[in-house]
Every structure is written in structure tokens, then in C-alpha cells.
Design an enzyme around this catalytic site. Structure first.
Site, PDB file in Angstrom:
ATOM      1  N   TYR A 288       0.723  -1.284  -0.080  1.00  0.00           N
ATOM      2  CA  TYR A 288       0.122   0.296   0.103  1.00  0.00           C
ATOM      3  C   TYR A 288       0.834   1.277  -0.073  1.00  0.00           C
ATOM      4  O   TYR A 288       1.709   1.280   0.907  1.00  0.00           O
ATOM      5  CB  TYR A 288      -0.832  -0.018   1.241  1.00  0.00           C
ATOM      6  CG  TYR A 288      -2.093   0.780   0.790  1.00  0.00           C
ATOM      7  CD1 TYR A 288      -3.455   0.495   0.656  1.00  0.00           C
ATOM      8  CD2 TYR A 288      -2.255   2.231   1.212  1.00  0.00           C
ATOM      9  CE1 TYR A 288      -4.602   0.952   0.906  1.00  0.00           C
ATOM     10  CE2 TYR A 288      -3.245   3.026   1.269  1.00  0.00           C
ATOM     11  CZ  TYR A 288      -4.491   2.532   1.039  1.00  0.00           C
ATOM     12  OH  TYR A 288      -5.695   3.183   0.887  1.00  0.00           O
ATOM     13  N   TYR A 336      -0.860   4.734 -10.637  1.00  0.00           N
ATOM     14  CA  TYR A 336      -2.045   4.119 -11.271  1.00  0.00           C
ATOM     15  C   TYR A 336      -3.274   4.779 -10.664  1.00  0.00           C
ATOM     16  O   TYR A 336      -3.935   5.376 -11.709  1.00  0.00           O
ATOM     17  CB  TYR A 336      -1.939   2.596 -10.661  1.00  0.00           C
ATOM     18  CG  TYR A 336      -3.083   1.960 -11.042  1.00  0.00           C
ATOM     19  CD1 TYR A 336      -3.755   1.828 -12.579  1.00  0.00           C
ATOM     20  CD2 TYR A 336      -3.985   1.236 -10.233  1.00  0.00           C
ATOM     21  CE1 TYR A 336      -4.883   1.035 -13.075  1.00  0.00           C
ATOM     22  CE2 TYR A 336      -5.243   0.598 -10.567  1.00  0.00           C
ATOM     23  CZ  TYR A 336      -5.604   0.559 -11.827  1.00  0.00           C
ATOM     24  OH  TYR A 336      -6.703  -0.144 -12.274  1.00  0.00           O
TER      25      TYR A 336
END
Length: 389
Positions: A288, A336
């Protein structure tokens, strides 16, 4: 109890974005329905097969309150016999994988659908400054600590003070992740990026620059988990859940026991022990990346390197394409997409890597992947280890 090989991920789905936004003004319910349909089609199943549903939130839909799984189930036309709305931030979906596998193992459901969607960018709703000042947060909010960036900056400053970590180390992470995004046609940010670009970008909260921070986008994703028996009849080869752990250590940053160690130290240990694998066995890692410091702290807490060694560990573009530690191979939350909570997209990318479906960014012969979710202000973590036959 171990859930090793009790369940497999057999379907994944997501939605396309245009400059970080969903197409045609679609609602948060619509995009989750699209992601769910794609994941079920990927598995060779239909919504009528689903008997377990797992939902963490509906960013962009006002008035949802405490009933996201109920609302979404009605919208999809599903009446599950098992439901879970565990909400621990960006790590919720890794936790859902473990919960779904346990429910499947116990016979409480057979086909589990995990969902998330957010239209935060389209709705211009990304504002965490108003996080409820409950518990110890009441001692931070009145003094204007930026949320969540200010909390992560405190952790970064502590790590720099304690171990000599430099802003250049953090910039390495952003640059490596951008290189992966350049190989992903669906990534939001694909322009070339250098360490100097990161360090020269606007300071958000010292020492974190703009390009140390995740994107603010829309997005939706879905996963389908099934029993081992059901996996035999699915369209794609199964990706097995080998290990999972979860933990949380605090709510507000001032209550974090150690600003340089996250609860991934616990959740990762549980996942590794359950899976029966070692760090050296992992082929591709999905961490993450709400901020660059999140990645560095997590790598240390998971035990991929020792405390204070994270800066050297990721140096010289080790995590970039061509490096010996491939990480965040779709471009991550930094390049992204990052629709409020990112954990489900880490899982989707891990599954696609293990299936060999990632095209130009594919890791050769990837068999094992570790996925880490982090939520809150370094508050919660969940770790999943996935493997293919």
C-alpha cells in the site's frame, strides 16, 4: 485455525478511468456493478451464484451510513446468506479475503464477492480534514494537523531523525512506481519522473512533497473467492489464499506506539506463518503506497529489511522494472489510481501477475505474491499471501 488453501480467488474485475475519473458520470453503485459483473464473468459465474458479500464503503454516495453491504446487495439483486462490512480503511479488502476464506472454510458461504467503489474525484469529495475528532484525535484536529498527510509526515520525520533516511530515499519509491505505471496503459500518471522531479514538486507537509503523495481518483474493483471444490469448475486457474493476518495499533497518529513500526509487523508474521513460506520465496510484492513513507515503513515492519535499512533497501531503483524486488507493478496508488481506499487494487494486480496476464509489466514465472493493505493514519494493516498451482 489456518485458512491455507481453504479458498481461491477465481475472478477479478475493475473499471476504466479517464484522467482519474469514471466515464460518463457513472455513479458509485454503477461502477461497482460493472466491476462485479466483470469479476464474475472472469470466473465463469453469475450473480445468482453469489451467497456471500463483503463491502467496505461507498465513497460518493451520501447517506450510506452503516449499511453499505445492504444497499449494494439490493442494487445488485443479491440476497446473501453471509455478509461482512468490516471497515478498517485501505486494508479492509485484505481483511475481507481472510474473512471470506474463513467463511467458505466453515461452510457459511461458497461464492464470496468482495467489492469497493469510489467516485471521490468526480464528486470532488476527497476531504479528510473533517475526520471525526473522537478519542485521541480530539487533541490533534483543533491544531490543524493536515489529515492524513500531516500524520504520515510525522512518521517520515521520525524515521529520518532516528535512522538518517533522506528525502531522496522516498523519491526512489515514487520514481520506481512511475516506471511500472509507464508499462500499464490503464495508469493515470505515465509521464517520465525523476528523483529531482519529486524533490522539486511542491511541499505538502514537510518532508513529503506532492509526488510523495498518492493520487486522488475514482475507481472500482471486485474479487470473487470460492471453495476448493467450486474452483474446479471456474473459468480461470485458481489463485489460492495461503496466509492472511490483520491488526491495528491506534486511531490517531499521536497514539501510534512507535512512529517507525506499523502493525504489519504482527499481521505479516501471522500471514507468513500460516502460508509456511519465507520472505525469499515471494516473487512479487504489492505494498500500500498512500505515501512513499508508507512503503518504506511497511517493508521494514514486514521484515524484508531491518529497522532503519529501508532507504538502502529500495535504493538504485531496486523495486522498478528490471530490479530484483518487483513491487507495485501496476503503478500503485502513487501513479495508477487511488480512489480513497486502495487495498482491493493491490489484490487485483497480484492475481493478474500470478496468472501471467500483465503483458509488458509481467513478472516472469511469478508463483507467490505478498499483498499488504494499510488503513487510516498507519492505523491498520492486513497482509495476504497468494499462490498459484
Amino acid at each position: 485455525m489456518s485458512i491455507k488453501n481453504a479458498a481461491a480467488i477465481v475472478g477479478v474485475g475493475d473499471v476504466e478511468l479517464e484522467k482519474g475519473k469514471v466515464k460518463d458520470g457513472q455513479s458509485v453503485l454503477q461502477i461497482q456493478a460493472i466491476a462485479a459483473k466483470r469479476a464474475l464473468e472472469d470466473a465463469g459465474l453469475t450473480k445468482d451464484d453469489v451467497d456471500g458479500i463483503f463491502v467496505a464503503g461507498l465513497w460518493g454516495l451520501p447517506g450510506v451510513g452503516s449499511f453499505p453491504s445492504v444497499i449494494l446487495s439490493e442494487y445488485l439483486g443479491i440476497q446473501p446468506k453471509y455478509t461482512d462490512s468490516t471497515q478498517i480503511g485501505g486494508s479492509a479488502f485484505e481483511a475481507h479475503v481472510g474473512h471470506a476464506a474463513a467463511a467458505i472454510q466453515s461452510g457459511l458461504c461458497e461464492v464470496a464477492l468482495i467489492l469497493y467503489g469510489s467516485t471521490q474525484r468526480s464528486e470532488k469529495s476527497r476531504s479528510l480534514a473533517g475526520r471525526p475528532p473522537v478519542l485521541t484525535a480530539q487533541y490533534e484536529t483543533p491544531f490543524g494537523l493536515p489529515s492524513p498527510a500531516g500524520a504520515y509526515a510525522m512518521a517520515a520525520n521520525r524515521h529520518m531523525h532516528q535512522y538518517g533516511t533522506k528525502p531522496e530515499h522516498l523519491a526512489e519509491i515514487a520514481v520506481a512506481t512511475r516506471k511500472w505505471a509507464q508499462l500499464n496503459p490503464h495508469a493515470t500518471m505515465r509521464d517520465p519522473l525523476s528523483i529531482e522531479d519529486v524533490l522539486n514538486s511542491p511541499m505538502i507537509t514537510d518532508p513529503l512533497h506532492l509526488l510523495d503523495c498518492c493520487l486522488v481518483t475514482d475507481g472500482a474493483g471486485a474479487l470473487v473467492l470460492v471453495s476448493a471444490e467450486r474452483a474446479k469448475d471456474c473459468r480461470k486457474k485458481p489463485v489460492w489464499v495461503l496466509g492472511q493476518g490483520e491488526s491495528h495499533s491506534h486511531w490517531s497518529i499521536q497514539a501510534m506506539p512507535d512512529l517507525t513500526v506499523t502493525s504489519a509487523a504482527q499481521s505479516g508474521k501471522t500471514a507468513f506463518e500460516m502460508a509456511g513460506v519465507t520472505h525469499d520465496d515471494i516473487d512479487v510484492v504489492q505494498i500500500y503506497d498512500s505515501f512513499t513513507i508508507t512503503v518504506l515503513l511497511t517493508l521494514e515492519s514486514l521484515g524484508f529489511c531491518k529497522p532503519g535499512e529501508g532507504g538502502d533497501f529500495i535504493s538504485n531503483q531496486r523495486t522498478a522494472p528490471g530490479g530484483d524486488f518487483p513491487m507495485n507493478t501496476n503503478g500503485g496508488g502513487l501513479s495508477y489510481a487511488h480512489p480513497g481506499m486502495y487495498g482491493i487494487f493491490l489484490l487485483i494486480e497480484a492475481v493478474r501477475q500470478l496468472r501471467g496476464e500483465c503483458g509488458e509489466r509481467q513478472i516472469k514465472d511469478a508463483k507467490l505474491s505478498l499483498v499488504n493493505g494499510t488503513g487510516g493514519t498507519l492505523s491498520s494493516t492486513s497482509v495476504v499471501i497468494l499462490g498459484r498451482d
